[in-house]
Design a protein around this motif. Structure first.
Motif, PDB file in Angstrom:
ATOM      1  N   PRO A 104       0.815  -1.229   0.000  1.00  0.00           N
ATOM      2  CA  PRO A 104       0.000   0.000   0.000  1.00  0.00           C
ATOM      3  C   PRO A 104       0.844   1.273   0.000  1.00  0.00           C
ATOM      4  O   PRO A 104       0.528   2.231  -0.719  1.00  0.00           O
ATOM      5  CB  PRO A 104      -0.827  -0.130   1.287  1.00  0.00           C
ATOM      6  CG  PRO A 104      -0.917  -1.592   1.524  1.00  0.00           C
ATOM      7  CD  PRO A 104       0.390  -2.146   1.064  1.00  0.00           C
ATOM      8  N   ASN A 105       1.929   1.299   0.779  1.00  0.00           N
ATOM      9  CA  ASN A 105       2.783   2.481   0.801  1.00  0.00           C
ATOM     10  C   ASN A 105       3.375   2.768  -0.576  1.00  0.00           C
ATOM     11  O   ASN A 105       3.397   3.922  -1.039  1.00  0.00           O
ATOM     12  CB  ASN A 105       3.919   2.302   1.806  1.00  0.00           C
ATOM     13  CG  ASN A 105       3.441   2.363   3.243  1.00  0.00           C
ATOM     14  OD1 ASN A 105       2.342   2.833   3.519  1.00  0.00           O
ATOM     15  ND2 ASN A 105       4.261   1.866   4.160  1.00  0.00           N
ATOM     16  N   ARG A 106       3.866   1.712  -1.232  1.00  0.00           N
ATOM     17  CA  ARG A 106       4.472   1.890  -2.553  1.00  0.00           C
ATOM     18  C   ARG A 106       3.443   2.399  -3.556  1.00  0.00           C
ATOM     19  O   ARG A 106       3.717   3.307  -4.349  1.00  0.00           O
ATOM     20  CB  ARG A 106       5.078   0.568  -3.030  1.00  0.00           C
ATOM     21  CG  ARG A 106       6.371   0.171  -2.341  1.00  0.00           C
ATOM     22  CD  ARG A 106       7.529   1.066  -2.785  1.00  0.00           C
ATOM     23  NE  ARG A 106       7.640   1.103  -4.246  1.00  0.00           N
ATOM     24  CZ  ARG A 106       8.303   0.198  -4.961  1.00  0.00           C
ATOM     25  NH1 ARG A 106       8.935  -0.803  -4.350  1.00  0.00           N
ATOM     26  NH2 ARG A 106       8.367   0.286  -6.268  1.00  0.00           N
ATOM     27  N   PHE A 107       2.261   1.798  -3.555  1.00  0.00           N
ATOM     28  CA  PHE A 107       1.232   2.200  -4.509  1.00  0.00           C
ATOM     29  C   PHE A 107       0.794   3.639  -4.252  1.00  0.00           C
ATOM     30  O   PHE A 107       0.636   4.437  -5.192  1.00  0.00           O
ATOM     31  CB  PHE A 107       0.042   1.258  -4.427  1.00  0.00           C
ATOM     32  CG  PHE A 107      -1.129   1.693  -5.260  1.00  0.00           C
ATOM     33  CD1 PHE A 107      -1.064   1.648  -6.644  1.00  0.00           C
ATOM     34  CD2 PHE A 107      -2.290   2.165  -4.668  1.00  0.00           C
ATOM     35  CE1 PHE A 107      -2.130   2.074  -7.427  1.00  0.00           C
ATOM     36  CE2 PHE A 107      -3.364   2.590  -5.432  1.00  0.00           C
ATOM     37  CZ  PHE A 107      -3.284   2.539  -6.822  1.00  0.00           C
ATOM     38  N   GLU A 108       0.601   4.012  -2.993  1.00  0.00           N
ATOM     39  CA  GLU A 108       0.118   5.360  -2.679  1.00  0.00           C
ATOM     40  C   GLU A 108       1.143   6.428  -3.045  1.00  0.00           C
ATOM     41  O   GLU A 108       0.769   7.567  -3.378  1.00  0.00           O
ATOM     42  CB  GLU A 108      -0.281   5.429  -1.209  1.00  0.00           C
ATOM     43  CG  GLU A 108      -1.570   4.659  -0.928  1.00  0.00           C
ATOM     44  CD  GLU A 108      -1.779   4.307   0.531  1.00  0.00           C
ATOM     45  OE1 GLU A 108      -1.004   4.817   1.385  1.00  0.00           O
ATOM     46  OE2 GLU A 108      -2.692   3.513   0.831  1.00  0.00           O
ATOM     47  N   ARG A 109       2.409   6.075  -3.024  1.00  0.00           N
ATOM     48  CA  ARG A 109       3.425   7.032  -3.489  1.00  0.00           C
ATOM     49  C   ARG A 109       3.266   7.302  -4.982  1.00  0.00           C
ATOM     50  O   ARG A 109       3.451   8.431  -5.450  1.00  0.00           O
ATOM     51  CB  ARG A 109       4.834   6.517  -3.171  1.00  0.00           C
ATOM     52  CG  ARG A 109       5.191   6.617  -1.698  1.00  0.00           C
ATOM     53  CD  ARG A 109       6.694   6.606  -1.485  1.00  0.00           C
ATOM     54  NE  ARG A 109       7.296   5.307  -1.753  1.00  0.00           N
ATOM     55  CZ  ARG A 109       7.425   4.350  -0.839  1.00  0.00           C
ATOM     56  NH1 ARG A 109       6.982   4.539   0.398  1.00  0.00           N
ATOM     57  NH2 ARG A 109       7.992   3.203  -1.150  1.00  0.00           N
ATOM     58  N   GLU A 110       2.923   6.259  -5.760  1.00  0.00           N
ATOM     59  CA  GLU A 110       2.691   6.450  -7.196  1.00  0.00           C
ATOM     60  C   GLU A 110       1.427   7.277  -7.436  1.00  0.00           C
ATOM     61  O   GLU A 110       1.366   8.066  -8.376  1.00  0.00           O
ATOM     62  CB  GLU A 110       2.591   5.093  -7.906  1.00  0.00           C
ATOM     63  CG  GLU A 110       3.893   4.327  -7.945  1.00  0.00           C
ATOM     64  CD  GLU A 110       5.037   5.155  -8.528  1.00  0.00           C
ATOM     65  OE1 GLU A 110       4.843   5.794  -9.584  1.00  0.00           O
ATOM     66  OE2 GLU A 110       6.115   5.184  -7.916  1.00  0.00           O
ATOM     67  N   VAL A 111       0.414   7.077  -6.592  1.00  0.00           N
ATOM     68  CA  VAL A 111      -0.810   7.880  -6.711  1.00  0.00           C
ATOM     69  C   VAL A 111      -0.474   9.358  -6.535  1.00  0.00           C
ATOM     70  O   VAL A 111      -0.964  10.225  -7.280  1.00  0.00           O
ATOM     71  CB  VAL A 111      -1.861   7.439  -5.674  1.00  0.00           C
ATOM     72  CG1 VAL A 111      -3.075   8.361  -5.707  1.00  0.00           C
ATOM     73  CG2 VAL A 111      -2.290   5.994  -5.930  1.00  0.00           C
ATOM     74  N   ALA A 112       0.360   9.665  -5.554  1.00  0.00           N
ATOM     75  CA  ALA A 112       0.735  11.059  -5.309  1.00  0.00           C
ATOM     76  C   ALA A 112       1.558  11.626  -6.464  1.00  0.00           C
ATOM     77  O   ALA A 112       1.439  12.819  -6.791  1.00  0.00           O
ATOM     78  CB  ALA A 112       1.523  11.146  -4.003  1.00  0.00           C
TER      79      ALA A 112
END
Length: 543
Positions: A19-27
């Motif tokens: 989740p942390n990795r994916f949310e960084r890409e979202v940002a």
């Protein structure tokens, strides 16, 4: 294509979670398209919001670290939303293919004991496990509903050693068993594969069942690097071709069974940068036509059982590199992975001598879900690694060349690979033996066109005067097994041939003529091969 801002150098994964990795890409890329299928496309912002919304519903069901949630959805954007939602709660997902027979799904759900199953309305009914219907397409939710999940909302903080998914494989005991993969193992594979297969960070085609870990590469490499996943069959549909004309494929992953199909597809289906082949033995002859059609593409022969998190070795075939028609080596270990080739006494074999492959280091699974005995049998202490480290006993034979490259030599046991799927014949034999008219049964794989194999069941009737009909045997198999495990032919024999030592003489088993046997018409082939007949040849050395 998204701009590549990641380091080209492999870096071991520190403490992190999906989740942390994916949310960084979202940002970083909120308005970039993340996933698409034949119905819709979602940007990173939209996908993240939908996943967060569903995650809060799952939190209300008790989802959290090392808790399992089943996903019983057709392959598509909704299924990817569900996967991310489960991961955001800290729970691990169990992919459940809706095309599997209900008896198999019931066993998997009963074995995994998920707190709930995410399914379409009315698609699954059970009194034991709650069904959660994906709310992602309901009217817009509040900002609080779609905000990222934090540890304070979870039942416990999410850590790298928590489970990411449990995927079921064929079991020798007659029942499938779940392999437990942790966040740190999956992220280590993604970090390595992103360096080896940079095209996968841009765009991929996800064409296989989510219950097959071939899809892990095509799913996570783009989503954790700002790329795009398009979900469609590996077949020449006009809608898919139009998408691939706008968003050229950087990467494609297939089994050897897909290679013939891929050679018949238009150029839009050919990856621009890397083609990865995995799942079973690859030969140079299988690649010949494709390499003429895609002269600038680098081909990778990737090796790795599910228990080693998708892949742990690779052999690179560069443009213009000459290959013999024989087996392609499986190469060398990925960073952080230790590959041992050991003899029966668990001693290292010298170069050129055959042994069994043991895998240690990063990527080794936690074990089998609720199966302590098989876990202890297959996951052993690693005498060559740090204290407390483990190694996975693969059952695969290999020998190491003087340059360190490994050559795959087949199996130590009866396990077989059919079109990329790992199959224990004992599981199929157990189902067929339950038929009241069957006295003996053995199931083998027979190769046809290069890269495509079919299962054949040889049956000895309990009463020679009352023999079971092949149609009834197929119906029994189809009611309990996924399609890829249903034999293509059922041959009735008076007796199974034996060697002078009383063992099954596989070489003496008759080979079916797939063109003339009425009982094998309509047998499904790998995705995209549905109307492509297979000629029958001698079995391969590896199964």
């Amino acid at each position: 294509m998204p701009e590549d801002t990641d380091s080209p150098q492999f870096t071991a994964v520190a403490d992190d979670t999906l989740p942390n990795r994916f949310e960084r890409e979202v940002a970083r890329r909120p308005d970039t398209v993340a996933v698409s299928d034949d119905r819709q496309e979602l940007t990173y912002r939209e996908l993240n919001a939908r996943a967060n919304r569903l995650a809060r519903r799952l939190l209300g069901q008790g989802a959290g670290p090392d808790v399992l949630v089943g996903i019983l959805l057709p392959r598509g954007c909704t299924a990817i939303t569900a996967i991310l939602a489960v991961l955001k709660t800290g729970a691990a997902y169990v992919p459940l293919d809706p095309n599997y027979p209900q008896t198999r799904l019931s066993h998997m759900i009963g074995d995994a004991r998920p707190i709930c199953v995410i399914a379409q309305q009315g698609s699954w009914k059970t009194n034991d496990v709650p069904v959660v219907v994906d709310p992602s397409e309901e009217p817009t939710a509040s900002a609080a509903d779609v905000a990222n999940i934090r540890d304070g909302e979870r039942i416990a903080p999410l850590k790298p050693n928590h489970l990411a998914y449990v995927i079921y494989t064929s079991g020798s005991t007659g029942q499938p068993k779940g392999v437990m993969i942790e966040h740190r193992s999956l992220l280590h594979y993604v970090a390595w594969a992103a360096v080896s297969y940079p095209g996968a960070r841009t765009s991929t085609l996800l064409h296989s069942s989510l219950s097959f870990d071939l899809t892990v590469t095509a799913l996570y490499l783009p989503l954790l690097h700002g790329g795009r996943v398009h979900i469609a069959d590996l077949a020449d549909y006009a809608a898919t071709r139009m998408v691939l004309e706008r968003i050229p494929l950087g990467f494609l992953k297939v089994t050897p069974g897909h290679l013939h199909v891929l050679s018949l597809l238009p150029p839009q289906f050919h990856p621009a940068e890397q083609l990865v082949v995995g799942g079973e033995q690859l030969t140079g002859g299988m690649l010949r036509r494709l390499r003429r059609q895609m002269p600038r593409v680098t081909v990778f022969n990737e090796y790795g059982p599910t228990e080693a998190t998708v892949g742990c070795m690779e052999y690179r075939v560069g443009p213009g590199q000459r290959l013999s028609d024989g087996p392609v080596p499986i190469g060398v270990a990925a960073p952080g992975v230790r590959i041992h080739v050991l003899d029966d006494a668990l001693q290292v074999t010298p170069p050129g001598e055959e042994g069994e492959i043991f895998i240690a280091g990063a990527g080794v699974a936690r074990g089998y879900w609720s199966r302590p005995a098989p876990t202890a049998e297959r996951f052993l202490p690693d005498p060559f690694g740090p204290a407390g480290s483990r190694m996975y006993r693969t059952g695969d034979r290999a020998r190491r060349g003087v340059d360190g490259t490994l050559e795959f030599l087949g199996r130590m046991d009866d396990q077989i690979k059919v079109n990329g799927f790992r199959i224990e014949p004992g599981e199929i034999e157990s189902v067929l033996s339950a038929h009241p008219g069957v006295a003996q049964v053995t199931v083998v794989a027979i190769s046809g066109r290069p890269g495509i194999s079919r299962l054949v069941a040889y049956i000895v009737a309990d009463d020679e005067n009352v023999k079971p009909a092949p149609t009834a045997l197929r119906a029994r198999a189809a009611s309990a097994l996924p399609g890829y495990m249903v034999p293509a032919a059922f041959l009735l024999l008076d007796a199974l041939p034996l060697t002078p030592h009383g063992k099954l003489d596989r070489a003496a088993l008759p080979r079916p003529d797939f063109r003339n046997h009425p009982e094998i018409s309509g047998v499904p082939l790998p995705s995209g091969c549905a109307h492509e007949p297979c000629a029958v040849a001698q079995p391969d050395d590896d199964g």
